[in-house]
Scaffold this motif. Structure first.
Motif, mmCIF file in Angstrom:
data_model
loop_
_atom_site.group_PDB
_atom_site.id
_atom_site.type_symbol
_atom_site.label_atom_id
_atom_site.label_comp_id
_atom_site.label_asym_id
_atom_site.label_seq_id
_atom_site.Cartn_x
_atom_site.Cartn_y
_atom_site.Cartn_z
ATOM 1 N N LYS A 102 0.837 -1.204 0.000
ATOM 2 C CA LYS A 102 0.000 0.000 0.000
ATOM 3 C C LYS A 102 0.872 1.254 0.000
ATOM 4 N N PHE A 103 1.944 1.227 0.803
ATOM 5 C CA PHE A 103 2.858 2.368 0.857
ATOM 6 C C PHE A 103 3.552 2.566 -0.491
ATOM 7 N N PHE A 104 3.995 1.462 -1.099
ATOM 8 C CA PHE A 104 4.653 1.492 -2.409
ATOM 9 C C PHE A 104 3.711 2.108 -3.448
ATOM 10 N N GLU A 105 2.451 1.682 -3.422
ATOM 11 C CA GLU A 105 1.472 2.181 -4.392
ATOM 12 C C GLU A 105 1.275 3.687 -4.249
ATOM 13 N N GLY A 106 1.273 4.169 -3.006
ATOM 14 C CA GLY A 106 1.130 5.606 -2.771
ATOM 15 C C GLY A 106 2.297 6.396 -3.334
ATOM 16 N N LEU A 138 1.177 -6.757 1.842
ATOM 17 C CA LEU A 138 2.509 -7.273 2.150
ATOM 18 C C LEU A 138 3.023 -6.580 3.411
ATOM 19 N N PRO A 139 2.852 -7.206 4.593
ATOM 20 C CA PRO A 139 3.406 -6.620 5.821
ATOM 21 C C PRO A 139 4.906 -6.417 5.668
ATOM 22 N N ILE A 140 5.388 -5.260 6.055
ATOM 23 C CA ILE A 140 6.791 -4.923 5.819
ATOM 24 C C ILE A 140 7.740 -5.858 6.562
ATOM 25 N N ASP A 141 7.274 -6.463 7.654
ATOM 26 C CA ASP A 141 8.111 -7.396 8.413
ATOM 27 C C ASP A 141 8.458 -8.647 7.608
ATOM 28 N N LEU A 142 7.661 -8.933 6.574
ATOM 29 C CA LEU A 142 7.908 -10.131 5.765
ATOM 30 C C LEU A 142 8.994 -9.918 4.717
ATOM 31 N N ILE A 143 9.417 -8.663 4.548
ATOM 32 C CA ILE A 143 10.491 -8.395 3.585
ATOM 33 C C ILE A 143 11.821 -8.682 4.275
ATOM 34 N N THR A 144 12.253 -9.902 4.165
ATOM 35 C CA THR A 144 13.486 -10.372 4.795
ATOM 36 C C THR A 144 14.527 -10.670 3.723
ATOM 37 N N VAL A 145 15.707 -11.069 4.156
ATOM 38 C CA VAL A 145 16.768 -11.436 3.210
ATOM 39 C C VAL A 145 16.307 -12.602 2.340
ATOM 40 N N LEU A 174 14.952 -4.329 -7.765
ATOM 41 C CA LEU A 174 15.404 -4.401 -6.371
ATOM 42 C C LEU A 174 15.848 -3.029 -5.863
ATOM 43 N N SER A 175 16.450 -2.233 -6.731
ATOM 44 C CA SER A 175 16.854 -0.875 -6.335
ATOM 45 C C SER A 175 15.632 -0.025 -6.000
ATOM 46 N N ASN A 176 14.578 -0.169 -6.802
ATOM 47 C CA ASN A 176 13.349 0.585 -6.546
ATOM 48 C C ASN A 176 12.678 0.140 -5.249
ATOM 49 N N VAL A 177 12.659 -1.175 -5.009
ATOM 50 C CA VAL A 177 12.079 -1.697 -3.767
ATOM 51 C C VAL A 177 12.874 -1.190 -2.563
ATOM 52 N N ARG A 178 14.185 -1.188 -2.691
ATOM 53 C CA ARG A 178 15.034 -0.680 -1.600
ATOM 54 C C ARG A 178 14.765 0.795 -1.336
ATOM 55 N N HIS A 179 14.611 1.568 -2.398
ATOM 56 C CA HIS A 179 14.346 3.002 -2.238
ATOM 57 C C HIS A 179 13.025 3.243 -1.513
ATOM 58 N N VAL A 180 11.994 2.495 -1.887
ATOM 59 C CA VAL A 180 10.691 2.650 -1.234
ATOM 60 C C VAL A 180 10.772 2.189 0.225
ATOM 61 N N PHE A 181 11.543 1.140 0.488
ATOM 62 C CA PHE A 181 11.739 0.663 1.863
ATOM 63 C C PHE A 181 12.397 1.761 2.698
ATOM 64 N N ASN A 182 13.389 2.434 2.122
ATOM 65 C CA ASN A 182 14.056 3.543 2.822
ATOM 66 C C ASN A 182 13.076 4.680 3.114
ATOM 67 N N LEU A 183 12.197 4.959 2.153
ATOM 68 C CA LEU A 183 11.191 6.005 2.355
ATOM 69 C C LEU A 183 10.222 5.622 3.472
ATOM 70 N N ALA A 184 9.895 4.329 3.552
ATOM 71 C CA ALA A 184 9.002 3.852 4.616
ATOM 72 C C ALA A 184 9.652 4.033 5.984
ATOM 73 N N MET A 185 10.950 3.766 6.070
ATOM 74 C CA MET A 185 11.665 3.958 7.338
ATOM 75 C C MET A 185 11.679 5.436 7.735
ATOM 76 N N GLU A 186 11.856 6.306 6.739
ATOM 77 C CA GLU A 186 11.823 7.746 7.020
ATOM 78 C C GLU A 186 10.439 8.183 7.486
ATOM 79 N N GLU A 187 9.411 7.558 6.920
ATOM 80 C CA GLU A 187 8.029 7.933 7.232
ATOM 81 C C GLU A 187 7.600 7.462 8.620
ATOM 82 N N TYR A 188 7.945 6.228 8.975
ATOM 83 C CA TYR A 188 7.399 5.629 10.194
ATOM 84 C C TYR A 188 8.358 5.646 11.389
ATOM 85 N N ASN A 189 9.663 5.639 11.137
ATOM 86 C CA ASN A 189 10.617 5.589 12.248
ATOM 87 C C ASN A 189 10.981 6.990 12.739
ATOM 88 N N ASP A 190 11.132 7.107 14.043
ATOM 89 C CA ASP A 190 11.547 8.368 14.665
ATOM 90 C C ASP A 190 12.590 8.028 15.721
#
Length: 432
Positions: A102-106, A138-145, A174-190
């Motif tokens: 959902k975050f990726f789609e946004g 796709l719960p983000i916790d499931l994105i593992t190695v 994979l580069s695009n997925v990594r970039h969106v993952f980084n954006l999610a960390m910026e959005e949700y982590n403090d």
């Protein structure tokens, strides 16, 4: 009576920061509810009370929320122990899992809405990911190695089944997925406040190779002239494609999307001043470009002028979006090249062609080619002092055009021109 108090649990380890707990006591049996705050011992006074007013206010509001939940669940007169209360609250306060899809789609939709050139690439990556998991969430916790390695194998297999090597597809996706993952960390982590719902980062354990750039075909001056002088048109699309070629080489390999979106205010006093769409969002100078409009291309400016004045060219009135415009030009080019028995060309061919002609035929330096193509300079520090010489761009483009259109070699020679105003000085003006 249920009581609440903010406390820390000391550890034998030498720690600078401690996680804050809410001690909940009822029927004389306490238990501890973990929070997302991290504190130091300096946040407490000698009596163990919080002295940081901002943190104290936030904690008090949180405790008020807990009281409301307890009253709603157990009633005002609570007959359960503190342990039972904490067990209930831990379940009730369990954060909702972040839906990466959902975050990726946004992110993807926003890029497409903003007409970012990479939006379509991210859309393709999103579709690859969705087809791989075969689910809508796709719960983000499931994105593992392990998940990423399996996804990589899937992408490679899909590409090879279609007859491609697949390495570029894997790298970009994979580069695009990594970039969106980084954006999610910026959005949700403090990290400052100790709030980190995304605690893992699987991309450190996998290697994403840089995509191998496929060598796009370029054509020489003779082939370009054949297209420019072609007159076997069967439809207006062929003529549009031919006109695009002249626009492209006369405007230093300008991209089709920039021609489509060009604002009318960009053309002023014989110069085209614009920001390159592809890279303006990722550069400090917003990919600013200025180039003289040469006589050879001025009739096309008049031919395709937008009479409403909204944009410089009327392509947007003929084609719904820049993708349809590019598709029409490419179809016209394909037909012309087939008729002339030339290698297949696209809108990007001519940008690459003028670069190779400049290098191989005219021996123009790589740094000067980068200048006319509006690429990032390798000499960033030097550019701070010298700035960018758009007069030099004009001279180099004129030199390339003289060679392509007239087979005339005119070396780029800076000539001194006197400036009469003020003190006597000289200005280097580049002529070809």
């Amino acid at each position: 009576m249920t009581t609440f108090k903010a406390v820390v649990q000391h550890s034998k380890r030498d720690q600078a920061r401690f996680q804050l707990y809410i001690r909940i006591t009822n029927k004389r049996i306490p238990d501890y509810l973990k929070t997302s705050w991290y504190v130091t011992l300096d946040n407490f006074d000698d009596k163990g009370n919080l002295k940081d007013l901002q943190l104290q206010t936030a904690v008090n509001l949180f405790i008020l929320e807990l009281q409301q939940k307890i009253n709603k669940r157990f009633g005002i007169i609570c007959n359960v122990t503190g342990k039972e209360i904490v067990k209930y609250l831990e379940k009730d306060l369990q954060p909702e899992q972040i839906d990466f899809l959902k975050f990726f789609e946004g992110i993807m939709n926003q890029m497409i809405h903003d007409n970012q050139p990479s939006g379509e690439n991210y859309k393709a990556s999103f579709n690859h990911l969705k087809r791989f998991i075969k689910k809508d969430k796709l719960p983000i916790d499931l994105i593992t190695v392990s998940f990423l390695k399996n996804f990589e194998k899937y992408l490679l297999k899909q590409a090879q089944e279609k007859g491609f090597k697949g390495h570029r597809c894997v790298s970009l996706t994979l580069s695009n997925v990594r970039h969106v993952f980084n954006l999610a960390m910026e959005e949700y982590n403090d990290k400052v406040n100790g709030i980190e719902p995304i605690k893992h980062y699987p991309f450190t354990e996998i290697s994403i190779k840089d995509p191998i750039c496929s060598r796009r075909k370029s054509i020489g001056r003779e082939e370009i002239n054949k297209i420019i002088n072609y007159n076997g048109f069967v439809n207006s699309r062929d003529k549009l494609a031919q006109d695009f070629v002249l626009l492209s080489i006369c405007l230093a390999g300008i991209n089709a999307v920039d021609l489509y979106t060009m604002d009318s205010s960009c053309y002023e006093r014989g110069r085209l001043n614009y920001n390159r769409s592809k890279t303006k969002g990722s550069r400090d100078d917003e990919a600013y470009m200025s180039i003289a409009v040469v006589d050879e291309v001025k009739p096309l400016f008049a031919k395709y002028a937008d009479e409403s004045g909204k944009r410089l060219f009327n392509f947007y009135q003929r084609y719904r979006n820049n993708k349809n415009f590019i598709k029409a030009v490419n179809k016209g080019l394909k037909h012309i090249c087939k008729q002339l028995d030339l290698p297949s060309c696209t809108t990007y061919t001519f940008r690459r062609s003028i670069a190779e002609i400049a290098s191989d035929d005219l021996y123009i330096s790589t740094s000067d080619i980068a200048l006319i193509l509006n690429h990032v300079s390798a000499f960033k520090t030097t550019m701070i002092y010298t700035g960018r010489s758009f007069k030099k761009v004009d001279g180099i483009v004129r030199m390339i055009l003289n060679w392509i259109l007239y087979e005339k070699y005119t070396p780029l020679i800076p000539q001194k021109k006197q400036i009469k105003k003020g003190k006597k000085s000289t200005l280097l003006v580049y002529h070809a």
